[in-house]
Each structure stands twice: as C-alpha cells, then as structure tokens.
Design an enzyme around this catalytic site. Sequence first.
Site, PDB file in Angstrom:
ATOM      1  N   CYS A   1       0.990  -1.226  -0.113  1.00  0.00           N
ATOM      2  CA  CYS A   1      -0.153  -0.037   0.141  1.00  0.00           C
ATOM      3  C   CYS A   1       0.753   1.264   0.150  1.00  0.00           C
ATOM      4  O   CYS A   1       0.329   1.742   0.033  1.00  0.00           O
ATOM      5  CB  CYS A   1      -0.670  -0.195   1.010  1.00  0.00           C
ATOM      6  SG  CYS A   1      -0.236  -0.197   2.615  1.00  0.00           S
TER       7      CYS A   1
ATOM      8  N   ARG B   1       3.929   1.845  -1.476  1.00  0.00           N
ATOM      9  CA  ARG B   1       5.128   2.184  -2.788  1.00  0.00           C
ATOM     10  C   ARG B   1       4.918   0.781  -3.671  1.00  0.00           C
ATOM     11  O   ARG B   1       4.192  -0.295  -3.033  1.00  0.00           O
ATOM     12  CB  ARG B   1       6.619   1.284  -2.066  1.00  0.00           C
ATOM     13  CG  ARG B   1       6.567  -0.274  -1.367  1.00  0.00           C
ATOM     14  CD  ARG B   1       8.125  -0.645  -0.712  1.00  0.00           C
ATOM     15  NE  ARG B   1       8.353   0.631   0.429  1.00  0.00           N
ATOM     16  CZ  ARG B   1       9.151   1.555   0.526  1.00  0.00           C
ATOM     17  NH1 ARG B   1       9.852   1.870  -0.649  1.00  0.00           N
ATOM     18  NH2 ARG B   1       8.769   1.879   1.685  1.00  0.00           N
TER      19      ARG B   1
ATOM     20  N   MET C   1     -10.628   4.639  20.823  1.00  0.00           N
ATOM     21  CA  MET C   1      -9.166   4.029  21.726  1.00  0.00           C
ATOM     22  C   MET C   1     -10.072   2.927  22.672  1.00  0.00           C
ATOM     23  O   MET C   1      -9.291   1.606  22.508  1.00  0.00           O
ATOM     24  CB  MET C   1      -8.461   5.114  21.350  1.00  0.00           C
ATOM     25  CG  MET C   1      -7.813   4.476  22.119  1.00  0.00           C
ATOM     26  SD  MET C   1      -6.310   4.684  21.198  1.00  0.00           S
ATOM     27  CE  MET C   1      -5.955   5.714  20.185  1.00  0.00           C
TER      28      MET C   1
END
Lengths: 428, 274
Positions: free
Chosen positions: A54, A56, A197
């Site tokens: 995702c 490179r 979170m």
Amino acid sequence: MAEYTQQIGMVGMSHKTASVETRECFAFDTAVLESFVANAKKNNIDEMVYIATCNRMELYFVSSQIDEAMQSVVQLLEQFAGLKREQFEPVLYKKFHKDVIRHLLCVASSLDSMVIGENEIVGQVKNWYRWAAVHKTTGPILNKLFHQAFRTAKRIRTQTEIARNPLSIAFIAVELARKIFDDLEASSVLLVGAGEMSELILKYLTKFKIGTIILANRSLHNAQRIATEINREATIIPLSEIIDVIPKVDIIITSTGSHEYLLTKDMITEHIKKRSQPLFLIDIAVPRNIEPAVSTIHDVFLYNIDNLKSIADENLKNRIHETKLAMELIDADAEDFLHWYQSLEIVPLIVSIQETFSTIRNEELQKYRRRKLKHLSDDDFAIVEELTNQIMSKTLHIPISYLKDLSDNYHKKESKEKTRLLQEMFKR
Amino acid sequence: MTLLVYVTFFTFIIASVYSILSIHRDALSYIRVTKVAIIVAIILLFSQGCFLYKTIVHAYKINIFTFFYLIVVFLSLLLLFMSISRWKDDFRAISAIITPLITVIYGISLLFYGSNRFMAVEPNHNLMFIHIVLSLLGEVLFFIAFASAVLYLVVSWQLQKKSSMKFIYRFPSLGVLNRLTNFSLSHSLAFFSVGIVIGIIMLFEVYNNISLGSPKEILMYAVWFILCTVWVIAQSKITSNFYVSIITIIAFVIVIVLFIATNVVITTGFHSFR
C-alpha cells in the site's frame, strides 16, 4: 573473453514520492503482471522482481544492458499503468547497482516504511519474491540479493530495538498489561463507556485471549454492539454497577463523557486492600474518569491518554535512534553482497580458460588423428581422447581452485590485478 | 589456589558489570560477554573444588571461606538451572541481579581466605551429606526470592514512571517475578525444613537429644521462623505483591546480616567456626 556485464537496476515510487492516486495505478493484478513480465523478458531484462504494497511499487531487475533496460521498464510502466510518462516520471526513483542493494535492504528491514520498524513489509516482500520465483523471473543475482535482504531484516529485528517498542497507543496499553500480568488469559477486563480508542484496546486484548470481559455502558445496546464486534462472550452491566465488579477485574479501561471522577483514590484504596494482584487502569477519557491521585497507590498502575502518547513518542525516538545502528548493519551486509557480486566476474574467466584448453586439445587431437594416429580404431581413439581430457582436467584443477579462492577475495586490489592479468592471457 | 581464587573473583566482577550493562544498554556484545564471563567464572569456581574437596570429604571440616564457597557454588548451580529452565526467557534480568549478589558473597568469603577457624562437620552420620545439601539449597533459594523481589520493585517503579518501554521490555513481567518469588520462597522453606528435620534426627541418633541449645542452632530456627512467616504472608495474599516483595527484602537482609555476623562472632557451640 565475454565480460561479465549483468547489472542490477530498480525503479519505483513510494509514499515519500507519490500520492496514493498515482501509486494505485501501478498496483497490477497478477494477470496484468504476467503480461508485464512476458514483455519485460523480450526487452533484455534477464531477472525481475515486482513489489507492490500500500505504500510502494518497486521493480528490481537485472540486465546486461542496464540503461536500455531502464528505458524499457519505464516504457512498460507507462503502457500498463495507463498514465502518460510525464504524469509519473517525476515521482519515480531510479537506482543502479550499489544503491539498489542498499535500498532493498532498507525496504525489507522497514527502514523506508511509513512506520519505521513495522513488521509487515518483510512478509510482503517475501510474497512478491515467491511470486517471481514461481514465475521463473528471478535468477542467481536477484535470488542472492533477496535472500540477503531477508537475512538482513532478521538481523536488524534481532540485533536492534527497532521493532520492539510499539507506536500505537492501543498496542502500548496491551503491552503494558502483558508486562503487569504475564498471563492475560487468566486476567479480566472491565470496559467502562465506549470510544474508538478504548474499543481498539479491547480488540487487542481479545487478540491476546484476555480472560473475562465486562462491559459497562449507559446504553446497553451500545455494550451489546461492542460484544458483537469483538466476537467474544461478555458480561454487560449498567454504569451504576461498576463498583460491585471492580474487585473481580485486573484491567479497567474508562472512556465515558462523565465530568466527574468515576473512580476515586478512596474507592481504589478500599478495593486494593482485598487483593494481592496489581491493578491496571487505562483512562482514555477527556475529561479524565479516574482521579489522578490513584497512581500513588502501590501496585496500581494508572495510565491516561497523555501518558500513553508520551510513551509512543519516546518509543518513536528510540526507533529513530536505532536506525543508526540498523544502517551500519545494512552497510556491512550490502558490502558483503557487493563482494559476492564482483566475484561473479571470475566465472567467465574460468569458463574462458577451460574453453581455451579444450579447444587446443581438440585441435591437436584432430591433427594427430589425421596423421600419426590414423591407424587407431575408433575405440582406441576414444581412449586417447579420454586420456587427454583427464590430463587437461587435472592440470587445470590447481589454477581453477586458485581462481575460486581469488573470487572470495575479489574486493581486494591485488586479486583484481591478478584477474585482469589472467583475462589478458586468455583473451581470444 | 590463591591465584585461582582471585582470578575467579575478578571474572565474577566482569560478569557482574557486564550483566548490569547488558540490561542498561541492551547491546548484543554485552549480552555475549556476560554469558562467556558467567560460564568462565563458574568453571573457575568449580575447579577450586579440586583443592577444597580433600578438606571437606577427608578431614570432615570446613573453614569459613569453604562454607561461603559452598553457598556460591549452590547459587551458581541455581543460576545455571535458571538459564535452561522455564525462567530462561528472563534469565538476562535475573542474572543481572544474582551475578552481582554471588560476587558480593564471594568477595566477603575472600576476607576469610586461609582462615584457621574451622567448623567440624559432626556428627559423622550418613545423612550428613543430605542435611548439608538441603540446608544450603534452602538458603540459596532465599537468595533467589530476594533477587526477584528486588526486580519486582524495579519493574514496578519503571511502570509507575510511565516513561519509555525501553527498560520495561528488558525485565520480566510483574506476574513472572511474583511467581518466581513464591516459587523460591516455597522451595526454600521446604528444603530448609527437611534439612532441619534431618539435623534433628541425626542429633537424636548420636546424642539422644533433639537440640544441643547452641547459639547457631537457635539462629537456624530463627531463620526458619522468618522464612516461614514471609512464606505465609505471600501465600495468604493478605497484602499486595508489592508489600510481599518489600517484606521478602527486609527478611533477607535481616537473615544475611545475622548470618554473616554470627559466623564471624560466635566461636563456641554447635555449627560454629572455632
């Protein structure tokens, strides 16, 4: 003698150079990639490995005409991505030889990743390398280079702390829990309220097979949703009952919108008297749900969002500090690979020496066959042929062994000079 | 022998320094040097046994140095056991506290090197060997409990500090340390108790009395009582693991001070160095 001229090149783009819109155009599916590889082979590319994650897209290749090969690769990218060259060439990086080696070692070791030290990249590189090996697009040079990259990545992971300290706040909370309780399966957690979170922390805890889960929420429907999302059995209670369950839990995560402390020092002091095990409190809420003075109680570990964030920052600093050590390891491994690569120049020389001697032997044998050995039968002549072949092989054994030793030290100036001299001697 | 003793001590110092550095810096080179230094120190330590063997087995008497030597040997054996047992993952942190402890005890023993004060290994009974081994094992396991209690406080302090996880990662979890403390206390008490019972049996068989009432004998019962009290507190879970660690440390310090002082001061009676 044919000189050993195969060189390594690479072309690619990453999150550092290209936007996601550009990168996604180069994320080829396997069918397209097979066609790409077939075209590449026709364009003087001897070996090739394609990597797409995702973050490179990179193409590593080997060719004896490296400049032309680079042009061909860019042309193929233009053709297969459906973009005009000027649209993507500015974000493309092109590297040759030593730079390619160092770059791949950095990529596999996650030093070039968005999150330094992440451990997914090496698996992704391995998958793409495997694909290339299955489709027979790799050869001796890229095989050796990629295996070296995997070894280096492992070395960096074990010999430095680059991957050890987590950066995600949720994961830090879970790692802290593991440092307090050792066996999370025997521990229990109480989640008070809901929030992105706190739910993420709970999800990580379930990954580590946390024992009992209790969900306390103003809305029981919300608590039910969380239980469904984590796909685990959980006890659901209203907020008013949290005091009753506190003695049963080891970890408490609070994340409510309450403007008053839900848990005070007195409450926790009373509770801790009844237990010998430590208590881990994670207060994600702003304003805080747990009175800060709780952290002064022994064996009670209270972490709020700022504490977790500062640990994440500190961990990031440690990782960046470790990159220096990792780069030293990469430089050393890249140098080792280069020595091996340069030693390949010896191979054509050995072949050339063997060919020279073999040609002389054959020419002389044929000459003698026509004149002085014409009385020999075919069987007898075959024996003479075998005899001369044996003499040649044994005569060449010592110099060829010497050359192989020379190839191990090919990076030394003296070895190179000796090789050059031999190349001159056996030039045809 | 003298040279060997001092070389061993010097190697233990190197092992201690590097074991602490390996926790502090976490460099692979320090970890390797620590391992090598510990192994070399233990080999040197065991090789001293060839010289001390004759005094212990043939003459049936030991001086203070030899007594401390035996404690160091047992501690080293326990350290080696931990490197291959279920504690092996946390061996680096554990060795960082036990190795300096061994070095200190060995250093103290050097003060008595060549001492003319001997403890007669009496009575001459076939259970004597088991009595000595079990009692010493009980004592050194108490050392281990002390070491893990100290580590518990260190990790607890690091967690309270809320700084980087860099150091926390190098230490065992609080859960592991608590288990190690409990394991050491339980086994220490068990070995020590059986050792004392065997001692009483031997006394009864030889002297027809279960106690000679000597000061060192009373001290042994006092040590057993302290150990038993700590064990009961740890098992009953009446207080937090944090306080159990503090109690273990205090108890150990009292015992070790009494132990060294009485061995030096008391020169009469059973178990004493005369």
